[in-house]
Design a protein around this motif. Structure first.
Motif, PDB file in Angstrom:
ATOM      1  N   SER A   1       6.223 -13.567  23.555  1.00  0.00           N
ATOM      2  CA  SER A   1       4.946 -12.965  23.946  1.00  0.00           C
ATOM      3  C   SER A   1       3.921 -13.338  22.884  1.00  0.00           C
ATOM      4  CB  SER A   1       5.063 -11.442  24.081  1.00  0.00           C
ATOM      5  OG  SER A   1       5.187 -10.829  22.819  1.00  0.00           O
TER       6      SER A   1
ATOM      7  N   THR B   1       3.838  -5.529  23.989  1.00  0.00           N
ATOM      8  CA  THR B   1       4.931  -6.303  24.595  1.00  0.00           C
ATOM      9  C   THR B   1       5.933  -5.365  25.262  1.00  0.00           C
ATOM     10  OG1 THR B   1       4.660  -8.097  22.983  1.00  0.00           O
ATOM     11  CG2 THR B   1       6.787  -7.966  24.129  1.00  0.00           C
TER      12      THR B   1
ATOM     13  N   SER C   1       0.045 -12.237  21.501  1.00  0.00           N
ATOM     14  CA  SER C   1      -0.960 -11.176  21.565  1.00  0.00           C
ATOM     15  C   SER C   1      -2.115 -11.454  20.628  1.00  0.00           C
ATOM     16  CB  SER C   1      -0.341  -9.832  21.158  1.00  0.00           C
ATOM     17  OG  SER C   1       0.692  -9.472  22.018  1.00  0.00           O
TER      18      SER C   1
ATOM     19  N   LEU D   1      -2.233  -8.687  25.523  1.00  0.00           N
ATOM     20  CA  LEU D   1      -1.117  -9.607  25.707  1.00  0.00           C
ATOM     21  C   LEU D   1      -1.675 -10.839  26.412  1.00  0.00           C
ATOM     22  CD1 LEU D   1       1.916  -9.678  25.157  1.00  0.00           C
ATOM     23  CD2 LEU D   1       2.253  -8.629  27.385  1.00  0.00           C
TER      24      LEU D   1
ATOM     25  N   THR E   1       2.942 -13.610  17.627  1.00  0.00           N
ATOM     26  CA  THR E   1       3.933 -14.042  18.612  1.00  0.00           C
ATOM     27  C   THR E   1       5.221 -13.275  18.351  1.00  0.00           C
ATOM     28  OG1 THR E   1       2.961 -16.242  18.710  1.00  0.00           O
ATOM     29  CG2 THR E   1       5.207 -16.017  19.542  1.00  0.00           C
TER      30      THR E   1
ATOM     31  N   ASN F   1      -1.014  -5.186  30.168  1.00  0.00           N
ATOM     32  CA  ASN F   1      -1.292  -6.191  29.136  1.00  0.00           C
ATOM     33  C   ASN F   1      -2.252  -5.733  28.044  1.00  0.00           C
ATOM     34  OD1 ASN F   1       0.429  -8.106  30.382  1.00  0.00           O
ATOM     35  ND2 ASN F   1      -1.209  -8.635  31.802  1.00  0.00           N
TER      36      ASN F   1
ATOM     37  N   LYS G   1       0.022 -13.909  26.708  1.00  0.00           N
ATOM     38  CA  LYS G   1       1.076 -14.612  27.445  1.00  0.00           C
ATOM     39  C   LYS G   1       2.362 -13.826  27.289  1.00  0.00           C
ATOM     40  CE  LYS G   1       3.720 -18.913  27.741  1.00  0.00           C
ATOM     41  NZ  LYS G   1       5.017 -18.303  27.907  1.00  0.00           N
ATOM     42  N   LEU G   2       3.048 -13.649  28.394  1.00  0.00           N
ATOM     43  CA  LEU G   2       4.343 -12.993  28.371  1.00  0.00           C
ATOM     44  C   LEU G   2       5.316 -13.865  29.140  1.00  0.00           C
ATOM     45  CD1 LEU G   2       6.135 -10.592  27.661  1.00  0.00           C
ATOM     46  CD2 LEU G   2       5.361  -9.482  29.761  1.00  0.00           C
TER      47      LEU G   2
END
Length: 140
Positions: free
Chosen positions: A112, A69, A114, A104, A133, A33, A106-107
């Motif tokens: 995603s 990502t 960042s 990162l 995003t 991440n 949220k994936l």
């Protein structure tokens, strides 16, 4: 989730898919991440007044979010930016590389998110902060 593409794999991918701009960037470090990378700063990235241009700073933030990502999901050339907000905070040095440190946040399966901090090499004071995003193409 483990890292699927390391520093070398990401740069090979960049040279294959974005050959026209790949040599402007280098990947220094990849971890789960996270990525640290750089824009090799030269005259083509400068604007009047002796500072790195906003478009060059945006490019580094965008590429850092893209590659952090891909480091986690593997090579998906069609992942695309869907949102970006960037805050320019200080004048970057014109004579050193620009460093990006991306996390990162949220994936998911489709998106995603960042956070990217930009620094002049050798300084711990950020010159810009970006939130990006990416839309991730569906697996086939």
């Amino acid at each position: 989730m483990s890292v699927k593409m390391n520093e070398d794999a990401l740069m090979i991918f960049m040279r294959e898919v974005f050959h026209q701009r790949a040599e402007d960037f280098g990947v220094d470090h990849v971890a789960e991440n996270e990525i640290t990378m750089r824009l090799f700063n030269d005259d083509k990235h400068l604007r009047p007044g002796g500072t790195v241009s906003g478009p060059s700073m945006f490019a580094l933030a965008d590429v850092a979010a893209y590659l952090v990502t891909l480091a986690m999901i593997g090579p998906k050339a069609l992942a695309v930016t869907t949102s970006c907000s960037i805050d320019f905070m200080r004048k970057p040095a014109a004579n050193v590389d620009l460093i990006a440190k991306a996390r990162l946040l949220k994936l998911g399966k489709q998106l995603s998110v960042s956070d990217v901090m930009l620094y002049s090499e050798g300084s711990d004071k950020p010159v810009a902060r970006a939130s990006l995003t990416y839309a991730i193409p569906p697996s086939t």
